[in-house]
Design a protein around this motif. Structure first.
Motif, PDB file in Angstrom:
ATOM      1  N   MET A 164      36.749  16.688  32.809  1.00  0.00           N
ATOM      2  CA  MET A 164      36.587  17.651  33.905  1.00  0.00           C
ATOM      3  C   MET A 164      36.108  16.900  35.148  1.00  0.00           C
ATOM      4  N   ASN A 165      36.731  17.149  36.278  1.00  0.00           N
ATOM      5  CA  ASN A 165      36.288  16.418  37.473  1.00  0.00           C
ATOM      6  C   ASN A 165      35.071  17.082  38.134  1.00  0.00           C
ATOM      7  N   GLU A 166      34.439  16.351  39.019  1.00  0.00           N
ATOM      8  CA  GLU A 166      33.193  16.819  39.649  1.00  0.00           C
ATOM      9  C   GLU A 166      33.354  18.155  40.354  1.00  0.00           C
ATOM     10  N   GLN A 167      34.516  18.360  40.948  1.00  0.00           N
ATOM     11  CA  GLN A 167      34.751  19.605  41.701  1.00  0.00           C
ATOM     12  C   GLN A 167      34.730  20.817  40.744  1.00  0.00           C
ATOM     13  N   THR A 168      35.392  20.656  39.610  1.00  0.00           N
ATOM     14  CA  THR A 168      35.419  21.742  38.615  1.00  0.00           C
ATOM     15  C   THR A 168      34.019  21.990  38.050  1.00  0.00           C
ATOM     16  N   ILE A 169      33.326  20.907  37.744  1.00  0.00           N
ATOM     17  CA  ILE A 169      31.960  21.022  37.222  1.00  0.00           C
ATOM     18  C   ILE A 169      31.063  21.745  38.221  1.00  0.00           C
ATOM     19  N   ASN A 170      31.195  21.383  39.487  1.00  0.00           N
ATOM     20  CA  ASN A 170      30.367  22.037  40.509  1.00  0.00           C
ATOM     21  C   ASN A 170      30.716  23.512  40.678  1.00  0.00           C
ATOM     22  N   ARG A 171      31.981  23.817  40.518  1.00  0.00           N
ATOM     23  CA  ARG A 171      32.390  25.228  40.608  1.00  0.00           C
ATOM     24  C   ARG A 171      31.728  26.058  39.490  1.00  0.00           C
ATOM     25  N   ILE A 172      31.710  25.494  38.276  1.00  0.00           N
ATOM     26  CA  ILE A 172      31.067  26.176  37.143  1.00  0.00           C
ATOM     27  C   ILE A 172      29.569  26.357  37.409  1.00  0.00           C
ATOM     28  N   ARG A 173      28.943  25.301  37.922  1.00  0.00           N
ATOM     29  CA  ARG A 173      27.501  25.392  38.202  1.00  0.00           C
ATOM     30  C   ARG A 173      27.197  26.439  39.270  1.00  0.00           C
ATOM     31  N   LYS A 174      28.012  26.460  40.307  1.00  0.00           N
ATOM     32  CA  LYS A 174      27.800  27.420  41.401  1.00  0.00           C
ATOM     33  C   LYS A 174      28.018  28.854  40.900  1.00  0.00           C
ATOM     34  N   PHE A 175      29.009  29.022  40.023  1.00  0.00           N
ATOM     35  CA  PHE A 175      29.297  30.350  39.457  1.00  0.00           C
ATOM     36  C   PHE A 175      28.051  30.911  38.753  1.00  0.00           C
ATOM     37  N   THR A 176      27.428  30.072  37.943  1.00  0.00           N
ATOM     38  CA  THR A 176      26.213  30.476  37.223  1.00  0.00           C
ATOM     39  C   THR A 176      25.059  30.749  38.188  1.00  0.00           C
ATOM     40  N   GLU A 177      24.904  29.837  39.119  1.00  0.00           N
ATOM     41  CA  GLU A 177      23.793  29.915  40.073  1.00  0.00           C
ATOM     42  C   GLU A 177      23.900  31.166  40.948  1.00  0.00           C
ATOM     43  N   ASP A 178      25.092  31.409  41.471  1.00  0.00           N
ATOM     44  CA  ASP A 178      25.298  32.568  42.359  1.00  0.00           C
ATOM     45  C   ASP A 178      24.958  33.877  41.663  1.00  0.00           C
ATOM     46  N   ARG A 179      25.175  33.928  40.343  1.00  0.00           N
ATOM     47  CA  ARG A 179      24.932  35.172  39.595  1.00  0.00           C
ATOM     48  C   ARG A 179      23.547  35.204  38.932  1.00  0.00           C
ATOM     49  N   ASP A 180      22.799  34.143  39.162  1.00  0.00           N
ATOM     50  CA  ASP A 180      21.447  34.068  38.589  1.00  0.00           C
ATOM     51  C   ASP A 180      21.499  34.213  37.062  1.00  0.00           C
ATOM     52  N   TRP A 181      22.452  33.531  36.457  1.00  0.00           N
ATOM     53  CA  TRP A 181      22.680  33.657  35.016  1.00  0.00           C
ATOM     54  C   TRP A 181      22.003  32.555  34.198  1.00  0.00           C
ATOM     55  N   ASP A 182      21.369  31.637  34.882  1.00  0.00           N
ATOM     56  CA  ASP A 182      20.720  30.559  34.125  1.00  0.00           C
ATOM     57  C   ASP A 182      19.688  31.125  33.143  1.00  0.00           C
ATOM     58  N   GLN A 183      19.082  32.232  33.515  1.00  0.00           N
ATOM     59  CA  GLN A 183      18.078  32.887  32.650  1.00  0.00           C
ATOM     60  C   GLN A 183      18.649  33.278  31.275  1.00  0.00           C
ATOM     61  N   PHE A 184      19.955  33.552  31.209  1.00  0.00           N
ATOM     62  CA  PHE A 184      20.570  33.944  29.929  1.00  0.00           C
ATOM     63  C   PHE A 184      21.064  32.726  29.136  1.00  0.00           C
ATOM     64  N   HIS A 185      21.182  31.607  29.827  1.00  0.00           N
ATOM     65  CA  HIS A 185      21.789  30.417  29.215  1.00  0.00           C
ATOM     66  C   HIS A 185      20.803  29.569  28.427  1.00  0.00           C
ATOM     67  N   THR A 186      20.136  30.166  27.463  1.00  0.00           N
ATOM     68  CA  THR A 186      19.348  29.346  26.549  1.00  0.00           C
ATOM     69  C   THR A 186      20.337  28.581  25.665  1.00  0.00           C
ATOM     70  N   PRO A 187      19.935  27.447  25.126  1.00  0.00           N
ATOM     71  CA  PRO A 187      20.842  26.716  24.222  1.00  0.00           C
ATOM     72  C   PRO A 187      21.347  27.606  23.078  1.00  0.00           C
ATOM     73  N   ALA A 188      20.487  28.419  22.500  1.00  0.00           N
ATOM     74  CA  ALA A 188      20.910  29.280  21.387  1.00  0.00           C
ATOM     75  C   ALA A 188      21.962  30.291  21.842  1.00  0.00           C
ATOM     76  N   ASN A 189      21.758  30.897  23.006  1.00  0.00           N
ATOM     77  CA  ASN A 189      22.741  31.864  23.497  1.00  0.00           C
ATOM     78  C   ASN A 189      24.072  31.189  23.826  1.00  0.00           C
ATOM     79  N   LEU A 190      24.014  30.002  24.390  1.00  0.00           N
ATOM     80  CA  LEU A 190      25.260  29.292  24.702  1.00  0.00           C
ATOM     81  C   LEU A 190      25.997  28.896  23.421  1.00  0.00           C
ATOM     82  N   ALA A 191      25.248  28.551  22.389  1.00  0.00           N
ATOM     83  CA  ALA A 191      25.893  28.254  21.101  1.00  0.00           C
ATOM     84  C   ALA A 191      26.602  29.491  20.563  1.00  0.00           C
ATOM     85  N   LYS A 192      25.974  30.656  20.697  1.00  0.00           N
ATOM     86  CA  LYS A 192      26.633  31.902  20.294  1.00  0.00           C
ATOM     87  C   LYS A 192      27.901  32.110  21.127  1.00  0.00           C
TER      88      LYS A 192
END
Lengths: 106, 106, 106, 106
Positions: free
Chosen positions: A1-29
């Motif tokens: 995955m190139n840096e641009q795609t990676i940054n898009r994914i990060r911004k998507f999460t950040e803009d929606r304030d979803w980091d709070q849901f992204h515990t390792p256990a939840n991401l594994a689910k």
């Protein structure tokens, strides 16, 4: 995955304030659930699948894998190469060539 | 994943003559099984996990995802960006911010 | 499952003081992980499987399903019949006969 | 599951001529996919789940388990008791009481 795609994914999460849901256990689910949706593309037939659905489900898995890499501050190439070291040792060419057996049954 | 890592994965498969087992359906099963092994790291506790096991299971998933991308001749960035287009449309910031609801319940 | 088997499963959990780990969410993870282990019996071949492994993995799934039924105080026949009501409505014989399509594509 | 419920499931499959799709491998996929749908009820929260969705997904799993038992001509109580024999040996009360460790780490 190139840096641009990676940054898009990060911004998507950040803009929606979803980091709070992204515990390792939840991401594994989440990865496991998306992997099952990919599997569903092949549920009743191995050969008649919808390639557009396959692309989307595979993308979903890779997005959540990227989220987990970020969360745990892991380097994708580093962990993959470390695992490939192990795989190469567990499945020597001389024993594993042409066989689909698990390493503990080779 | 950088080119060197990707090539290592391809060579691993090629050297073992495993392409014959890598049908899209079988790779979907493999991804799902590895995703469950990742999930098992968090089975009885969300917070007390073994990071080394997590790294290995996540790596396994990504290796099989790479195998499937190769098998179907897909470009990782292309399919991820196409899915991100959809995700951004399904989860507008104004509605999705701070919420873990599925798009059809937003 | 007969009462004797059900009671054996309950006693097994009770004797080990494992009810504390059996939250509905954890049992859902456990069922999913065991289902993947069943799937692994068919990973590289649909037809050459080890029947003894299949039996064990299927049993594991059913034990955890029983744990979840108990935890949520659900009656197996009641929830299965309620779901069969829905299935029969979603898949009318006239449309679904001989077809493996999902109800929303029939 | 009582005989009436079991017969209803069998008739459902028979009426739709679906036995042709119910290979053991396909049923294993189906069980795994339904197990993931159950898991999705607990994706972002362990405690705020929709009990009606949980009931339906759990029922789906048990219906496919029944299909697989039928397909392989297995007796549910027999395979569950055989597995419980193993579980009781792998997890002796003296070692396993109050612990969520896997048997190979006890």
């Amino acid at each position: 995955m190139n840096e641009q795609t990676i940054n898009r994914i990060r911004k998507f999460t950040e803009d929606r304030d979803w980091d709070q849901f992204h515990t390792p256990a939840n991401l594994a689910k989440a990865i496991s659930i998306e992997a099952s949706e990919l599997l569903e593309c092949f549920l009743w037939s191995d050969t008649e699948y919808n390639i557009d659905e396959v692309k989307e489900e595979l993308a979903d898995i890779m997005v959540y894998c990227r989220n987990l890499l970020d969360k745990l501050e892991l380097d994708e190439d580093m962990i993959v190469n470390a695992k490939m070291d192990k795989n190469e040792a567990k499945y020597p060419v001389s024993k594993a060539k042409g066989s689909s057996k698990k390493y503990n049954k080779l």
